[in-house]
Design an enzyme around this catalytic site. Structure first.
Site, PDB file in Angstrom:
ATOM      1  N   ASP A  22       0.865  -1.273  -0.141  1.00 14.12           N
ATOM      2  CA  ASP A  22      -0.092   0.038  -0.038  1.00 14.12           C
ATOM      3  C   ASP A  22       0.926   1.354   0.185  1.00 14.12           C
ATOM      4  OD1 ASP A  22      -2.344   1.812   0.735  1.00 14.12           O
ATOM      5  OD2 ASP A  22      -3.239  -0.026   1.083  1.00 14.12           O
ATOM      6  N   SER A  44     -11.302  -1.031  -0.286  1.00 18.54           N
ATOM      7  CA  SER A  44      -9.908  -1.024   0.448  1.00 18.54           C
ATOM      8  C   SER A  44     -10.211  -1.146   2.104  1.00 18.54           C
ATOM      9  CB  SER A  44      -9.382   0.256   0.310  1.00 18.54           C
ATOM     10  OG  SER A  44      -8.904   0.869  -0.975  1.00 18.54           O
ATOM     11  N   HIS A  99      -3.701   5.802   3.804  1.00 23.40           N
ATOM     12  CA  HIS A  99      -4.488   4.709   3.259  1.00 23.40           C
ATOM     13  C   HIS A  99      -3.952   3.655   3.963  1.00 23.40           C
ATOM     14  CE1 HIS A  99      -5.655   1.857   0.358  1.00 23.40           C
ATOM     15  NE2 HIS A  99      -6.876   2.398   0.464  1.00 23.40           N
ATOM     16  N   ASN A 105     -14.063   0.239  -6.380  1.00 20.56           N
ATOM     17  CA  ASN A 105     -14.864   0.895  -6.013  1.00 20.56           C
ATOM     18  C   ASN A 105     -15.696   1.775  -7.120  1.00 20.56           C
ATOM     19  OD1 ASN A 105     -14.402   0.332  -3.452  1.00 20.56           O
ATOM     20  ND2 ASN A 105     -12.782   2.198  -3.230  1.00 20.56           N
TER      21      ASN A 105
END
Lengths: 548, 75
Positions: free
Chosen positions: A305, A488, A340, A426
């Site tokens: 990530d 996520s 994130h 998404n």
């Protein structure tokens, strides 16, 4: 650099679009060779511009020639003033070439703003972008468009320009990019203006004196300040500059009962440090019950990530001296500069917020501060995970395109027994996101706290299972906390649950355990929305412990 | 900018040499994936393609084309 040639009737734009500089003036002036920037510099040295200027002047054509910064190149006796165009993009589109178009193409529709060929609106919706050429072809793909929008919204003209240059072969400078931003009136992040004229307020108690009008008059004339009385409250409100507040209070006190008005503040909203001991998302999947048996001890979970805030108060205990790797900067300190990755890691293993609060975390940073990354770093991260004996990979990232290289890397990891959970995407449509949609990867969908399918969660036949993905409270960079939504956020619920299971059982097919113990979310549940249903950490753990 | 090229087992050094010849920078060896990560400057993509053709593994070349994102969901 964009050059503008303007006379009273016509206006011509000369750009080094396609690395070609064209001085097109009634067909009589010009250079049309293929020129590089260095060559243009050489031409300037050779006074080519001067030749152009002389020619124009000789013909006595009223003209102004300036560059994009409005610097005068030539002018003549006609007194035409230099005019910087407000919309160079429009001018570019209208005049630079026959086939340049400018339009705004978004999910909501397509609008061709400038250009001679309006057929852009006929393009398939997967072609999205700012710049188009005539016909049905535009240069920017949907993905690139999103990246560009993001850059522009963050005023990052440098990267926006680079992107435009790379994908459109158009060569715009910063000036143009800035115009592009205002041109499309994108969301601006205005800084709140400070109230420079902040007023001071002094209250005069009028309860013992009946003639409020007289007092008002006295204050107004003696101090030359505005003053107001209330209808039902025996006070007079005297207003003055903030800096004079004390002085005015002192003067008024000589005659009246006066005091500076109190500043009333709203109570502080409870935020980051009000860490509750139980959270909705963890209860939703039965994590607390599962944690009575195991907390994921000894299981290695890598988060591919934006990095992780490994100093975070809720995460620091999950890291050993080997924290992972930052493949962007080639360092062993994969600190999160986006937030994130820390959020994802928090859901997996934060002390009080995580599904498996005693597993070992490793941060593999492949995404930059804006959340973008490239394939080479993803491959390197997977290779690192294999080499360092990771048990679970969390990949809350994706691309809309499959790749042979990535697929083979994923297969190599799967062959080593690594379990990979990845975000389904998404987009809210039926598209596939990769790596989630490769065979063998667990593609994770999102549901809300009522177990309804999340509107943004992709719907397709590759979905494996669902997990909470709306308004999830978790860690954030710089030792902070935040609520975020997305697949996520759903994905780390699965990675955490896998860590719980792996700590008590390494031999079983854990994917089958998750599927078999998932909670059905509706009668005749649609697998294209939910996969096997809602993950249940408690039931999965219980299923392993149950003697067969 | 970064790219990767796959190599046959045992041919790692040959690929490293080719990278050098084509002016591409060696970054790391992904030994479990049989790939080498290299870096290149903008507009040097063709060098990478030429190098990959020389190895006979053009199809296993990846360049910085695929963009990964993390999309945040906004209300």
């Amino acid at each position: 650099m964009i050059y503008i040639i303007q006379n009273k009737k016509d206006l011509y734009i000369c750009s080094n679009e396609y690395k070609q500089t064209i001085f097109d003036f009634h067909g009589t002036l010009g250079l049309s060779e293929r020129l590089e920037k260095d060559e243009i510099k050489q031409l300037k040295k050779k006074k080519t511009f001067a030749k152009l200027e002389n020619h124009v002047l000789k013909k006595n054509i009223p003209i102004t020639l300036c560059d994009s910064e409005g610097r005068l190149r030539i002018s003549n006796s006609s007194g035409v003033s230099i005019t910087e165009t407000e919309n160079p993009l429009e001018l570019l589109a209208r005049h630079a070439t026959d086939h340049t178009q400018l339009g705004l193409v978004t999910d909501k529709g397509t609008k061709v703003l400038y250009g001679r060929d309006l057929r852009l609106k006929q393009i398939p919706d997967y072609f999205k972008g700012f710049f188009g050429t005539s016909g049905s072809r535009v240069e920017l793909s949907h993905k690139i468009h999103e990246v560009l929008i993001d850059y522009l919204q963050n005023f990052d003209y440098k990267h926006a320009e680079k992107l435009i240059r790379t994908y459109t072969k158009l060569d715009f400078d910063s000036f143009i990019s800035k115009q592009l931003f205002t041109f499309f009136n994108l969301r601006k992040r205005n800084k709140p203006k400070k109230d420079k004229k902040q007023l001071g307020r002094v209250l005069v108690n009028n309860s013992r004196q009946t003639h409020a009008a007289e007092i008002l008059y006295t204050i107004k004339t003696a101090l030359s300040l505005p003053a107001f009385s209330y209808k039902n409250i025996p006070f007079i409100d005297v207003r003055c500059p903030k800096k004079d507040e004390k002085k005015v209070e002192k003067e008024l006190k000589q005659q009246f009962d006066a005091s500076i008005a109190k500043i009333i503040k709203l109570p502080k909203i409870k935020t980051k440090n009000d860490v509750l001991t139980k959270y909705r998302n963890l209860m939703q999947i039965g994590a607390y019950d599962a944690q009575k048996t195991t907390k994921g001890q000894g299981v290695n979970v890598a988060v591919i990530d934006t990095g992780i805030d490994y100093n975070h108060e809720q995460l620091k205990n999950r890291f050993s001296s080997l924290k992972g790797y930052d493949f962007l900067h080639e360092t062993a300190t994969p600190q999160d500069d986006n937030g994130h990755g820390s959020h994802v890691a928090g859901i997996i293993a934060a002390d009080e917020l995580g599904v498996a609060p005693q597993c070992n975390l490793f941060a593999l940073k492949v995404l930059d501060a804006r959340g973008y990354g490239n394939e080479a770093d993803i491959l390197a991260a997977i290779d690192w995970a294999i080499e360092n004996d990771m048990h679970v990979l969390n990949m809350s990232l994706g691309s809309n395109y499959a790749s042979n290289a990535e697929h083979s890397a994923i297969n190599a990891a799967l062959q080593q027994g690594i379990i990979i959970a990845a975000a389904a995407g998404n987009d809210g449509n039926t598209s596939y996101t990769y790596p989630a949609s490769y065979q063998g990867v667990l593609s994770i969908a999102a549901v809300d706290y009522m177990n309804n399918h999340s509107w943004f969660s992709n719907k397709n036949d590759r979905l494996f299972i669902s997990a909470p993905g709306e308004d999830i409270f978790s860690c954030y960079k710089n030792n902070k906390y935040k609520e975020l939504s997305g697949t996520s956020m759903a994905t780390p619920h699965i990675a955490g649950t896998l860590a719980l299971l792996l700590s008590i059982e390494q031999e079983a097919h854990l994917e089958e355990v998750l599927e078999a113990t998932a909670q059905e979310l509706s009668a005749g549940q649609d697998a294209r929305l939910y996969g096997a249903g809602l993950v249940r950490a408690d039931k999965a753990v219980a299923s392993i412990l149950q003697p067969t | 900018m970064k790219g990767t090229i796959e190599y046959q087992t045992g041919k790692e050094e040959e690929v490293k040499q080719l990278l050098k010849e084509y002016g591409l920078g060696y970054t790391r060896n992904l030994k479990f994936l049989n790939r080498i990560v290299f870096n290149y400057k903008e507009n040097e993509e063709l060098n990478a393609v030429a190098m990959a053709m020389k190895t006979g593994k053009l199809s296993s070349l990846t360049l910085e084309e695929r963009v990964y994102t993390i999309k945040e969901v906004e209300d």
